[in-house]
Write an enzyme that holds these catalytic residues in place. Structure first.
Site, PDB file in Angstrom:
ATOM      1  N   HIS A  77       0.815  -1.210   0.000  1.00 11.02           N
ATOM      2  CA  HIS A  77       0.000   0.000   0.000  1.00 11.02           C
ATOM      3  C   HIS A  77       0.855   1.270   0.000  1.00 11.02           C
ATOM      4  O   HIS A  77       2.008   1.258   0.444  1.00 11.02           O
ATOM      5  CB  HIS A  77      -0.928   0.009   1.207  1.00 11.02           C
ATOM      6  CG  HIS A  77      -2.032  -0.997   1.106  1.00 11.02           C
ATOM      7  ND1 HIS A  77      -2.998  -1.153   2.065  1.00 11.02           N
ATOM      8  CD2 HIS A  77      -2.343  -1.902   0.127  1.00 11.02           C
ATOM      9  CE1 HIS A  77      -3.843  -2.088   1.702  1.00 11.02           C
ATOM     10  NE2 HIS A  77      -3.462  -2.567   0.537  1.00 11.02           N
ATOM     11  N   GLU A  79       0.774   3.982   1.784  1.00  8.46           N
ATOM     12  CA  GLU A  79       1.236   4.471   3.090  1.00  8.46           C
ATOM     13  C   GLU A  79       2.472   3.703   3.552  1.00  8.46           C
ATOM     14  O   GLU A  79       3.447   4.296   4.021  1.00  8.46           O
ATOM     15  CB  GLU A  79       0.136   4.317   4.152  1.00  8.46           C
ATOM     16  CG  GLU A  79      -1.189   4.934   3.778  1.00  8.46           C
ATOM     17  CD  GLU A  79      -2.141   4.005   3.041  1.00  8.46           C
ATOM     18  OE1 GLU A  79      -3.346   4.273   3.085  1.00  8.46           O
ATOM     19  OE2 GLU A  79      -1.703   3.024   2.420  1.00  8.46           O
ATOM     20  N   CYS A 103      -5.861   1.368   5.627  1.00  5.39           N
ATOM     21  CA  CYS A 103      -6.386   0.108   6.156  1.00  5.39           C
ATOM     22  C   CYS A 103      -5.789  -0.164   7.539  1.00  5.39           C
ATOM     23  O   CYS A 103      -4.872   0.541   7.978  1.00  5.39           O
ATOM     24  CB  CYS A 103      -6.055  -1.043   5.202  1.00  5.39           C
ATOM     25  SG  CYS A 103      -4.310  -1.525   5.226  1.00  5.39           S
ATOM     26  N   CYS A 106      -1.907  -0.804   7.496  1.00  5.08           N
ATOM     27  CA  CYS A 106      -1.136   0.435   7.359  1.00  5.08           C
ATOM     28  C   CYS A 106      -1.256   1.282   8.626  1.00  5.08           C
ATOM     29  O   CYS A 106      -0.302   1.954   9.022  1.00  5.08           O
ATOM     30  CB  CYS A 106      -1.588   1.217   6.134  1.00  5.08           C
ATOM     31  SG  CYS A 106      -1.082   0.432   4.581  1.00  5.08           S
TER      32      CYS A 106
END
Length: 159
Positions: A77, A79, A103, A106
């Site tokens: 992801h 992040e 999420c 993260c």
């Protein structure tokens, strides 16, 4: 005379997150992130993509089917990429600008590295368990999260 034709910090950093999202090869959800210091200096950027060394063209990008034939077990992801892309120094007290609310996985990394504020553009999965868990952890640890509100101004970049 007061200038009014400049980008605010939020507009500037969210624009960088959105520009970073454009690097993602995910046809369904392109996500970008930009981490910024207390002094408004960019510390790192990231986008959702495959881990370094994994050829994007050889990896699955599908959303449905046999789990190992979808993107979910593989994609990193935005992040997390931004956190991992930081080459030196601490992220303690920094802000994260991200195009999609983080999420729960993260969120753990965000909390652990000391990011204290999240400015997000979209929260389209707000009712999912993952996002509910993220917000619970952020609330417990004092990580502030704020919906980005665009000014409505349009900036054109000529290339």
């Amino acid at each position: 005379m007061k200038r009014t034709n400049y980008l605010t910090w939020d507009e500037y950093f969210m624009s960088i997150a959105k520009l970073s999202a454009g690097r993602s090869k995910d046809n369904n959800t392109q996500v970008g992130a930009c981490i910024v210091s207390r002094e408004n200096k960019i510390l790192s950027v990231g986008y959702n993509g495959m881990p370094t060394g994994c050829c994007d063209d050889d990896m699955p990008w599908e959303r449905t089917g046999d789990e190992l034939e979808t993107k979910y077990p593989y994609v990193c992801h935005a992040e997390l990429n931004a956190i991992l892309n930081r080459s030196t120094g601490s992220l303690e007290g920094s802000r994260l600008y991200v195009t999609l609310f983080p999420c729960n996985e993260c969120a753990k990394a965000i909390i652990q590295c000391g990011i204290k504020e999240i400015i997000y553009d979209d929260d389209k999965y707000a009712d999912s368990n993952s996002i509910i868990a993220s917000k619970k952890m952020f609330d417990m640890t004092g990580v502030k999260y704020t919906k980005y509100v665009p000014s409505g101004r349009v900036y054109k970049i000529d290339m």
